[in-house]
Enzyme design. Structure first.
Site, PDB file in Angstrom:
ATOM      1  N   LYS A   1       0.862  -1.192   0.000  1.00  0.00           N
ATOM      2  CA  LYS A   1       0.000   0.000   0.000  1.00  0.00           C
ATOM      3  C   LYS A   1       0.889   1.228   0.000  1.00  0.00           C
ATOM      4  O   LYS A   1       1.819   1.334   0.804  1.00  0.00           O
ATOM      5  CB  LYS A   1      -0.938   0.024   1.208  1.00  0.00           C
ATOM      6  CG  LYS A   1      -1.944   1.180   1.127  1.00  0.00           C
ATOM      7  CD  LYS A   1      -3.062   1.071   2.150  1.00  0.00           C
ATOM      8  CE  LYS A   1      -2.616   1.509   3.521  1.00  0.00           C
ATOM      9  NZ  LYS A   1      -3.758   1.610   4.463  1.00  0.00           N
TER      10      LYS A   1
ATOM     11  N   ARG B   1     -11.502  -1.369   5.946  1.00  0.00           N
ATOM     12  CA  ARG B   1     -10.859  -2.388   6.789  1.00  0.00           C
ATOM     13  C   ARG B   1     -10.694  -1.902   8.223  1.00  0.00           C
ATOM     14  O   ARG B   1     -10.729  -2.693   9.160  1.00  0.00           O
ATOM     15  CB  ARG B   1      -9.539  -2.858   6.172  1.00  0.00           C
ATOM     16  CG  ARG B   1      -8.379  -1.857   6.081  1.00  0.00           C
ATOM     17  CD  ARG B   1      -7.562  -1.742   7.357  1.00  0.00           C
ATOM     18  NE  ARG B   1      -6.235  -1.229   7.104  1.00  0.00           N
ATOM     19  CZ  ARG B   1      -5.498  -0.564   7.983  1.00  0.00           C
ATOM     20  NH1 ARG B   1      -5.990  -0.276   9.178  1.00  0.00           N
ATOM     21  NH2 ARG B   1      -4.279  -0.143   7.672  1.00  0.00           N
TER      22      ARG B   1
ATOM     23  N   GLN C   1     -13.111   8.345   9.017  1.00  0.00           N
ATOM     24  CA  GLN C   1     -13.238   6.947   9.412  1.00  0.00           C
ATOM     25  C   GLN C   1     -14.582   6.626  10.080  1.00  0.00           C
ATOM     26  O   GLN C   1     -14.937   5.467  10.258  1.00  0.00           O
ATOM     27  CB  GLN C   1     -12.112   6.577  10.385  1.00  0.00           C
ATOM     28  CG  GLN C   1     -10.718   6.612   9.790  1.00  0.00           C
ATOM     29  CD  GLN C   1     -10.477   5.480   8.816  1.00  0.00           C
ATOM     30  OE1 GLN C   1     -11.131   4.450   8.873  1.00  0.00           O
ATOM     31  NE2 GLN C   1      -9.543   5.667   7.899  1.00  0.00           N
TER      32      GLN C   1
ATOM     33  N   GLY D   1      -8.532   5.859  17.359  1.00  0.00           N
ATOM     34  CA  GLY D   1      -7.869   7.059  16.857  1.00  0.00           C
ATOM     35  C   GLY D   1      -6.422   7.277  17.253  1.00  0.00           C
ATOM     36  O   GLY D   1      -5.682   7.924  16.530  1.00  0.00           O
TER      37      GLY D   1
ATOM     38  N   SER E   1      -6.689  -0.599  18.593  1.00  0.00           N
ATOM     39  CA  SER E   1      -6.052  -0.913  17.311  1.00  0.00           C
ATOM     40  C   SER E   1      -5.266   0.282  16.801  1.00  0.00           C
ATOM     41  O   SER E   1      -5.620   1.436  17.053  1.00  0.00           O
ATOM     42  CB  SER E   1      -7.112  -1.317  16.270  1.00  0.00           C
ATOM     43  OG  SER E   1      -7.910  -0.209  15.913  1.00  0.00           O
TER      44      SER E   1
END
Length: 336
Positions: free
Chosen positions: A73, A116, A144, A232, A307
Site C-alpha cells: 500500500k 478495513r 473513518q 484514533g 487498534s
C-alpha cells in the site's frame, strides 16, 4: 510471442459494488488469525520525507500466504493538498500475484483503509461486546467514522446511536447523512449528543475515532459490561482514551501487540508513568479467535479493544475484494 500484463483497476465505486461490510469483517477476522498464528510477513513501513512539498510518502509491503495476499500500500500525507482541492492522504493498493510475481491489481487505497479499519472494530465488537447491546456511542465524525458506525450496526442490533464531535456543524451534518444512508438497512435512531460524556453515559458499546491528544470522555462514566473500541490514537502523543478506563477495564485486547505498545499514546503515556505495562494486556484479538486467550467471560466485564492498524488487514481485505471483482466482472482491465 507478445506478452501483455493484465492489471485489474478498481475505484471506490467498484469496490463498494462487490464487497459488503460483512465481507470486510470476515476478512479482518481472518487477518487477525493469520497474524496471531505467526503466518504473515509484514515488514516495517518505509517512510520518505518530502520536505520541499511538506509531505511524506509511506510504503507498506507484506505477504499473507494463507490468503494468497501479496502487495504494497502506497499512502502519502500531504496536508497542503487541501488548498489544491486534492485529498490530503491519497493512497493506492497494489496487489501482486503470489504465484507469478506479476502486479495483478491496483485499487483505491483510501477506501480500502476506511473499510478495513471500520471492519476491525466490527470484528472486535462481534467477538467481545454483549449480545444484547442496544446503545452505541460514537465519538468522532471524521473520514473513518462512517465505516465505524456501519460495522457496529452490522454485528449488533443497535437501537440508538449517540454521536459526538467538537464541531457542531459537522456533527449535525454527519447525523443527518447517516440517518438517511442507513434508514433502509438498519432500524436505528441516530442522534447528536451535546458532549462525549453524554454520549457514553449508559452506552453498551463505545467507539472513539479522533486525533485527540487528551482523553475525550470521563472513563468513570463507563458502565459495567460495556465494550470499547479505541481507534484514533496511532502515535505516541495521541491519547483519546481516559487513563482511568485503560487501568480499570477488566480485559484489554489489541490488533497487534507490537504495533499498539510502540505506537499508541493511549498505552505508551501510562506506561511511561509506570501505571500500565504490556502484561496488563490480555492478548491479541486473533488469539481470542484461535482460542489461545479468553474473550468476554461475564456480562459485567468491561472489555477494551485498541487498534493502530497493520498492513495485514489491507492485504487480506484487498485480496478478497480483487477475487470478488474478478468473479463478478467488475473493474477495468488494463494491458501493457
Amino acid at each position: 510471442m507478445v506478452y501483455n500484463m493484465k492489471i485489474l483497476v478498481l475505484n471506490e465505486h467498484d469496490m463498494e459494488k462487490v464487497f459488503t461490510m460483512e465481507d470486510a469483517i470476515q476478512a479482518d477476522k481472518d487477518a487477525l488469525e493469520f497474524y496471531s498464528r505467526g503466518e504473515t510477513c509484514i515488514p516495517l513501513r518505509t517512510n520518505l520525507d518530502v520536505p520541499e512539498h511538506n509531505g511524506q510518502s509511506l510504503y507498506m509491503p507484506g505477504y499473507v500466504g494463507g490468503a494468497n495476499a501479496l502487495g504494497v500500500k502506497i499512502i502519502s500525507v500531504y496536508p497542503d493538498n487541501i488548498n489544491k482541492g486534492l485529498p490530503s492522504v491519497p493512497a493506492l493498493m497494489v496487489l501482486v500475484d503470489n504465484e507469478t510475481g506479476e502486479v495483478c491489481a491496483a485499487m483505491d487505497g483510501t477506501y480500502l483503509t476506511k473499510v478495513r479499519t471500520g471492519a476491525l472494530s466490527g470484528a472486535a465488537t462481534d467477538i467481545l461486546a454483549r449480545k444484547d447491546s442496544k446503545i452505541y456511542a460514537l465519538v468522532g465524525t471524521g473520514g473513518q467514522a462512517e465505516a465505524q458506525l456501519e460495522a457496529v450496526l452490522t454485528v449488533r442490533d443497535i437501537e440508538e446511536v449517540r454521536v459526538y464531535s467538537r464541531t457542531r456543524d459537522r456533527l449535525e451534518e454527519f447525523v443527518k447523512n447517516m440517518s438517511e444512508k442507513f434508514s433502509d438497512k438498519f432500524n436505528v435512531r441516530i442522534v447528536a449528543a451535546n458532549s462525549a460524556d453524554e454520549a457514553v453515559q449508559d452506552a453498551d458499546i463505545i467507539t472513539c475515532v479522533t486525533t485527540s491528544k487528551k482523553p475525550v470522555f470521563d472513563g468513570k462514566l463507563v458502565k459495567k459490561g460495556t465494550h470499547i473500541n479505541g481507534v484514533g490514537s496511532y502515535t505516541p502523543d495521541m491519547q483519546e482514551l481516559d487513563e482511568y478506563i485503560v487501568l480499570n477495564s477488566d480485559k484489554i485486547y489489541v490488533d497487534t501487540m507490537d504495533g499498539v505498545i510502540n505506537e499508541s499514546g493511549d498505552f505508551i503515556i501510562p506506561m511511561e508513568e509506570n501505571k500500565f505495562s504490556k502484561e496488563d494486556i490480555t492478548g491479541e484479538l486473533g488469539e481470542v479467535i484461535i482460542g489461545k486467550v479468553a474473550g468476554r467471560e461475564s456480562e459485567d466485564e468491561i472489555t477494551l479493544f485498541k487498534s493502530v492498524g497493520s498492513g495485514v488487514f489491507d492485504l487480506v481485505t484487498a485480496r478478497r475484494i480483487y477475487e470478488k471483482a474478478l468473479e463478478k466482472g467488475i473493474g477495468q482491465i488494463i494491458e501493457f
